[in-house]
Structure formats: structure tokens, C-alpha cells
Write a protein that holds these residues in place. Sequence first.
Motif, short mmCIF file in Angstrom:
data_model
loop_
_atom_site.label_atom_id
_atom_site.label_comp_id
_atom_site.label_asym_id
_atom_site.label_seq_id
_atom_site.Cartn_x
_atom_site.Cartn_y
_atom_site.Cartn_z
N LEU A 88 30.12 -1.67 13.30
CA LEU A 88 28.67 -3.15 12.64
C LEU A 88 29.56 -3.32 14.09
O LEU A 88 27.70 -4.26 15.16
CB LEU A 88 29.02 -4.32 11.80
N ASN A 89 29.85 -3.71 14.94
CA ASN A 89 30.31 -4.32 16.67
C ASN A 89 29.12 -2.94 17.16
O ASN A 89 28.94 -2.99 18.04
CB ASN A 89 31.57 -4.07 17.40
N ASP A 90 29.59 -1.43 17.43
CA ASP A 90 28.85 -0.41 17.52
C ASP A 90 27.33 -1.23 17.72
O ASP A 90 26.56 -0.42 19.16
CB ASP A 90 29.21 0.96 16.99
N PHE A 91 26.50 -1.24 16.36
CA PHE A 91 25.65 -0.83 16.19
C PHE A 91 25.03 -2.59 17.02
O PHE A 91 23.70 -2.36 17.63
CB PHE A 91 25.60 -1.77 15.09
N SER A 92 25.94 -3.79 17.20
CA SER A 92 25.24 -5.24 17.65
C SER A 92 25.30 -4.39 19.44
O SER A 92 24.39 -5.04 20.21
CB SER A 92 26.56 -5.64 17.65
N GLU A 93 26.07 -4.03 20.41
CA GLU A 93 25.47 -3.07 21.41
C GLU A 93 24.98 -2.40 21.43
O GLU A 93 24.14 -2.92 22.28
CB GLU A 93 27.34 -2.31 21.76
N LYS A 94 24.46 -1.71 20.81
CA LYS A 94 22.93 -0.86 20.48
C LYS A 94 22.96 -1.44 21.44
O LYS A 94 20.96 -1.70 21.62
CB LYS A 94 23.04 0.16 19.99
N LEU A 95 22.31 -2.42 20.04
CA LEU A 95 21.02 -3.43 20.35
C LEU A 95 20.69 -4.29 21.41
O LEU A 95 19.80 -5.23 21.60
CB LEU A 95 21.09 -5.08 19.14
N SER A 96 22.19 -4.54 21.91
CA SER A 96 22.22 -5.38 23.55
C SER A 96 21.51 -4.86 24.05
O SER A 96 21.09 -5.19 25.43
CB SER A 96 23.75 -6.31 23.38
N GLU A 97 22.28 -3.72 23.91
CA GLU A 97 21.90 -2.44 25.60
C GLU A 97 20.12 -2.02 25.71
O GLU A 97 19.32 -2.19 26.19
CB GLU A 97 22.28 -1.07 25.18
N ILE A 98 19.58 -2.65 24.50
CA ILE A 98 18.23 -2.31 24.34
C ILE A 98 17.64 -3.52 25.12
O ILE A 98 16.75 -3.76 25.32
CB ILE A 98 17.72 -2.51 22.87
N SER A 99 17.95 -4.48 24.48
CA SER A 99 17.58 -6.74 24.44
C SER A 99 16.90 -6.22 26.58
O SER A 99 16.49 -6.59 27.24
CB SER A 99 18.34 -6.98 24.14
N GLU A 100 18.66 -5.77 26.95
CA GLU A 100 18.42 -5.52 28.33
C GLU A 100 17.64 -3.90 29.31
O GLU A 100 16.86 -4.87 29.96
CB GLU A 100 19.85 -4.69 28.93
N LEU A 101 17.29 -3.35 28.04
CA LEU A 101 16.50 -2.38 28.80
C LEU A 101 15.17 -2.94 28.85
O LEU A 101 14.45 -2.88 30.56
CB LEU A 101 16.58 -0.85 28.07
N LYS A 102 14.99 -3.77 27.63
CA LYS A 102 13.62 -4.27 27.78
C LYS A 102 13.64 -4.95 28.93
O LYS A 102 12.10 -4.90 29.36
CB LYS A 102 13.31 -4.77 26.28
N LYS A 103 14.27 -5.76 28.76
CA LYS A 103 13.83 -7.07 30.14
C LYS A 103 13.49 -6.54 31.26
O LYS A 103 12.96 -6.58 32.31
CB LYS A 103 15.34 -7.32 30.72
N VAL A 104 14.37 -4.83 31.78
CA VAL A 104 14.39 -4.69 32.89
C VAL A 104 13.20 -4.14 32.82
O VAL A 104 12.42 -3.72 33.99
CB VAL A 104 15.65 -3.33 33.11
N GLN A 105 12.92 -3.09 32.04
CA GLN A 105 11.21 -2.93 31.97
C GLN A 105 10.17 -3.91 32.06
O GLN A 105 9.17 -3.26 32.91
CB GLN A 105 11.42 -1.98 30.08
N ASN A 106 10.16 -4.59 30.79
CA ASN A 106 9.39 -6.09 31.54
C ASN A 106 9.33 -6.36 32.86
O ASN A 106 8.19 -6.69 33.39
CB ASN A 106 9.69 -7.29 30.98
N ARG A 107 10.25 -5.90 33.61
CA ARG A 107 10.07 -6.73 34.61
C ARG A 107 9.33 -5.63 36.04
O ARG A 107 8.55 -5.72 36.78
CB ARG A 107 11.42 -6.72 36.04
N ILE A 108 10.05 -4.36 35.58
CA ILE A 108 9.26 -2.87 36.15
C ILE A 108 7.24 -3.40 36.23
O ILE A 108 6.73 -2.97 36.91
CB ILE A 108 10.18 -1.55 35.71
N PHE A 109 7.33 -3.72 34.89
CA PHE A 109 5.55 -3.41 34.66
C PHE A 109 5.03 -4.29 35.10
O PHE A 109 3.88 -4.25 35.52
CB PHE A 109 6.02 -3.05 32.62
N GLU A 110 5.70 -5.40 35.02
CA GLU A 110 5.09 -6.58 35.60
C GLU A 110 4.54 -6.14 37.59
O GLU A 110 3.79 -6.82 37.78
CB GLU A 110 6.29 -8.13 35.99
#
Length: 118
Positions: A88-110
Amino acid sequence: MINEKRDYIKIRISNIQKENWKKICLDKGISLTSLIVNSVENRMMDDERKHVLEFIEKQDNIFSKIETNINQVAKIVNTQKFISSQELNDFSEKLSEISELKKVQNRIFENIYALLAK
């Protein structure tokens, strides 16, 4: 060719400016012509374009790994009807990683949209 580059523009700048511009180009891995033309025309620099493409490729690879991990977790949970705290912890870390990547992706797209809008 319609856009054949045959013309020259001569400008006068100080030796210090010239060396600073050349250093910028060296750091960015672009030509002086590219720096000047893209700056004047307010276009994305070649090195920025390269960073965007690298980011997209890296993101795609990471999302593939995360997707595989999510599928593995789902398979384990469906089979065992249980998930360990470590999984469950590993799974949560992966979801957090996705969230961070999406933030970076959104800044780049902006930034890309802002450059395209000009």
C-alpha cells in the motif's frame, strides 16, 4: 527553397556581450543564430524544445512502469483479497509521483501555450 538562408545581418556589440552570448549558446547547446532569431521572434529555443521532448519521453516511461505496478497491486488484491502495508505504501508513493509529474507537465504545457500564443 522558399526559406533558404542566404542573407546576413551585421550588428555591432561589445566583445563582452559577444562572449556572454557565446557562453549562453554553449550552455544551451544552440547556435548564436538560433539564440538571436528565436529571441527576436519570441519562439521556443531549440534547447527548450529538446527538454520538453525529453520530459515527455521520460514521463511516458515512468507512467508505463507505474501502470505496471498498479496492475500488479490490483492483481494481488483481487487474488488475495488483502494488501500489505508495504504494498500500500509503494502504491501511494507511485500515486504521489504521478501527481508531481502532472504538476511539472502542466507547467511545461502552460509555457508552451504561452509561447504559441505570441
